[in-house]
Enzyme design. Structure first.
Site, PDB file in Angstrom:
ATOM      1  N   GLY A   1       3.818  -0.333  -1.316  1.00  0.00           N
ATOM      2  CA  GLY A   1       3.722  -0.935  -2.640  1.00  0.00           C
ATOM      3  C   GLY A   1       4.950  -0.654  -3.480  1.00  0.00           C
TER       4      GLY A   1
ATOM      5  N   PHE B   1      -1.740  -1.075  -3.878  1.00  0.00           N
ATOM      6  CA  PHE B   1      -2.781  -0.078  -3.662  1.00  0.00           C
ATOM      7  C   PHE B   1      -2.140   1.309  -3.708  1.00  0.00           C
ATOM      8  CE2 PHE B   1      -4.746  -3.302  -0.459  1.00  0.00           C
ATOM      9  CZ  PHE B   1      -5.193  -4.100  -1.504  1.00  0.00           C
TER      10      PHE B   1
ATOM     11  N   TYR C   1       0.855  -1.193   0.000  1.00  0.00           N
ATOM     12  CA  TYR C   1       0.000   0.000   0.000  1.00  0.00           C
ATOM     13  C   TYR C   1       0.886   1.237   0.000  1.00  0.00           C
ATOM     14  CZ  TYR C   1      -3.896   3.026   1.652  1.00  0.00           C
ATOM     15  OH  TYR C   1      -4.857   4.001   1.791  1.00  0.00           O
ATOM     16  N   CYS C   2       0.676   2.138  -0.979  1.00  0.00           N
ATOM     17  CA  CYS C   2       1.384   3.412  -1.052  1.00  0.00           C
ATOM     18  C   CYS C   2       2.886   3.161  -1.126  1.00  0.00           C
ATOM     19  CB  CYS C   2       0.982   4.290   0.133  1.00  0.00           C
ATOM     20  SG  CYS C   2       1.652   5.978   0.080  1.00  0.00           S
ATOM     21  N   LEU C   3       3.661   3.753  -0.240  1.00  0.00           N
ATOM     22  CA  LEU C   3       5.099   3.551  -0.239  1.00  0.00           C
ATOM     23  C   LEU C   3       5.445   2.085  -0.009  1.00  0.00           C
ATOM     24  CD1 LEU C   3       7.975   4.565  -0.293  1.00  0.00           C
ATOM     25  CD2 LEU C   3       7.691   5.420   2.033  1.00  0.00           C
TER      26      LEU C   3
END
Length: 588
Positions: A325, A349, A321-323
């Site tokens: 990911g 994500f 998720y975000c960083l």
């Protein structure tokens, strides 16, 4: 504490002549003194460089001074706006604000005399946006800074910010006999107390482990940077392939394990998956030299080693998720390069792999800003969560700053605390070296997309990832714009499913089944298919109502093998340490 995290920031320099050594020592001393000055400035400016906006306005102003026809055009535009204001105040159609501007949504703003204030401001706002767009020749980065700064300055003078011309505040004052200002003062004192203590002080505080991050499980691994949580199964059988969740370390991991009804982790466990999640440590100054690769090796790879051992070498569905990911994509590319085939799939994500269109965050990622930020972080050893959150709030100042101030301190109203608000207030710090590497190597230099990012001294490429990909973007994301997330189509031609969901960076992901007013679009690109641009994809993708979570669950099921009895919690090598959510999530 593992001493590997405290290696010197730079390797030792080769032997120099006495004169060169003296010059280097003098230069180093000057840099250190300048750094102290910049760190002091950063405490006042919230970590923002004071030079960058000055240079941007100099660039803009010089080009405007050399463009007399552009100035004449602005004069004509101003006269046109005055005519529009006269017609609107004379009974013509009122000036309509953009759909995302909620400051003048109340019906009272459309009645005299308040409509005059609103119309005048909206027309002035349009003119200043046109003026700030600048003449030809202004550097693109400087242009963004000027437009952003002008927008922030103009927003200060919105009539909604002044209680004596805001009809909503006037109405609240009449209805409460001034009680709204008393309540606002109480809220102000509470917020000041929270700001000083760094912890929620309200009576309705949501507690981690009881109201949030409460899905049952055990911490089965801990090192300097992470705790790994294995969640207790709730089904008699589970898919053989476990799911490993890699959250961002900018905030606490439990964005994906909020209240029971909207916990993605709890729902995923209920679907018959063995779920593991990384809980990142909230680093202090002692982690100043932790690197981006430490987060890959001591985070993703260390967790993957534990999951593989506990689940007896089953392949793993990895989700970032975000960083989280982005670091997962780096780890997956390095694994593919090195022949490590432990991944069954990769889900990301709101995670970027190409940063050329990273949205308004690019305003804060310039050589000047990064040099200034390096000095701020060098003095502290980290970037404080308050410094980061200030930049994020500025991106949506109408909603996150001005509207909030009016509602809480002038109207005397406060939203009832909810799980997402509690999580959003639970910020973390970022180690100085890691954050500098992340901003410079990924945002500024775009090394990952261009094949220049190295792991273990050798470059990696996103194109080497050959497992199926599931990529999620959100429609109103100000942190990872969905068209930027979509660019992974250009970097990898593996089997790829792309989902675009309603909402923003957080609310678009926390989109449980049954959540009202949710929709999403999904498209599948088979292995080796031709590229389709984001706008063409958007035009062709079917809109579906509801949550996108079931689409992801079905995708995971399609890539999983047989159902088996749930694996034991932990293993001989990775025994259970304590109950979830562990210790690191509680660090402030």
């Amino acid at each position: 504490m593992n001493q590997e995290l405290f290696r010197p920031l730079q390797p030792a320099a080769p032997a120099q002549s006495p004169v060169a050594a003296l010059q280097e020592e003098a230069a180093f001393g000057a840099r250190e003194l300048d750094g102290i000055l910049h760190a002091a400035e950063g405490n006042v400016s919230g970590g923002m460089s004071l030079v960058a906006p000055w240079l941007a306005f100099m660039d803009w102003g010089a080009h405007l001074a050399n463009a007399p026809m552009r100035r004449l055009e602005l004069v004509r535009a101003a006269a046109h706006q005055w005519r529009r204001l006269a017609f609107a105040d004379g009974g013509a159609t009122s000036i309509v604000p953009p759909p995302t501007d909620h400051r003048f949504g109340d019906a009272a703003w459309r009645k005299p005399p308040f409509n005059m204030f609103a119309n005048a401001f909206l027309l002035a706002e349009e003119w200043w946006a046109m003026a700030a767009s600048g003449p030809a020749g202004v550097d693109r980065g400087n242009q963004r800074v000027v437009s952003f700064a002008v927008r922030q300055l103009v927003d200060v003078f919105s009539p909604s910010n002044f209680p004596w011309i805001n009809p909503e505040v006037i109405r609240a004052t009449k209805d409460t006999n001034g009680g709204n200002f008393v309540a606002g003062a109480v809220h102000l004192l509470t917020d000041l107390q929270e700001s000083v203590s760094g912890r929620p002080c309200g009576p309705d505080e949501l507690r981690i482990g009881r109201d949030l991050a409460a899905t049952p499980g055990k911490v089965v691994f801990r090192n300097d940077l992470i705790e790994l949580i294995q969640y207790a199964p709730t089904t008699a059988e589970v898919r053989r392939e476990p799911v490993l969740i890699v959250p961002a370390w900018i905030m606490k991991y439990y964005i994906l394990d909020l209240s029971p009804e909207n916990s993605l982790i709890r729902n995923l466990v209920a679907q018959g998956h063995t779920v593991f999640a990384i809980s990142w440590r909230n680093p202090g100054p002692e982690f100043r030299n932790a690197t981006l690769d430490d987060y890959r090796a001591k985070g993703v790879i260390a967790a993957l080693d534990a999951v593989s051992d506990i689940c007896q070498d089953a392949k793993v569905h990895a989700c970032g998720y975000c960083l989280g990911g982005t670091i997962l994509s780096i780890a997956a590319a390095a694994m593919a390069r090195d022949g490590d085939d432990r991944l069954a799939s990769v889900t990301m994500f709101c995670a970027q792999t190409d940063f050329t269109e990273a949205g308004e965050l690019q305003l804060f990622i310039t050589e000047d800003q990064l040099a200034f930020l390096d000095d701020v972080m060098r003095a502290q050893g980290y970037l404080d969560s308050r410094q980061m959150s200030g930049a994020f709030r500025l991106l949506r100042s109408n909603d996150l700053i001005w509207s909030r101030l009016i509602k809480i301190y002038l109207m005397g109203e406060r939203d009832h605390p909810n799980d997402l608000m509690a999580w959003n207030a639970d910020g973390t710090r970022m180690p100085a070296r890691m954050h500098g590497e992340y901003l410079r190597r990924l945002f500024l230099d775009n090394e990952l997309a261009e094949g220049r990012f190295t792991v273990g001294g050798k470059p990696i490429a996103i194109s080497d990832i050959r497992v199926p990909l599931f990529i999620v973007g959100t429609e109103t994301d100000h942190i990872a714009p969905w068209r930027s997330v979509y660019k992974i189509h250009l970097l990898n031609d593996a089997d790829l499913t792309f989902v675009l969901t309603s909402g923003g960076h957080n609310a678009g992901v926390v989109s449980e089944p049954g959540h009202p007013h949710r929709h999403f679009r999904v498209g599948h690109r088979p292995l080796g298919a031709l590229y389709i641009g984001p706008d063409e994809w958007l035009a062709d993708a079917e809109r579906r109502e509801g949550s996108w979570w079931p689409a992801w669950w079905n995708w995971l099921d399609s890539l999983s093998s047989e159902r088996i009895a749930p694996p034991a919690t932990g293993s001989k090598r990775y025994p259970a340490i304590e109950d979830a959510p562990g210790q690191y999530v509680l660090e402030h």
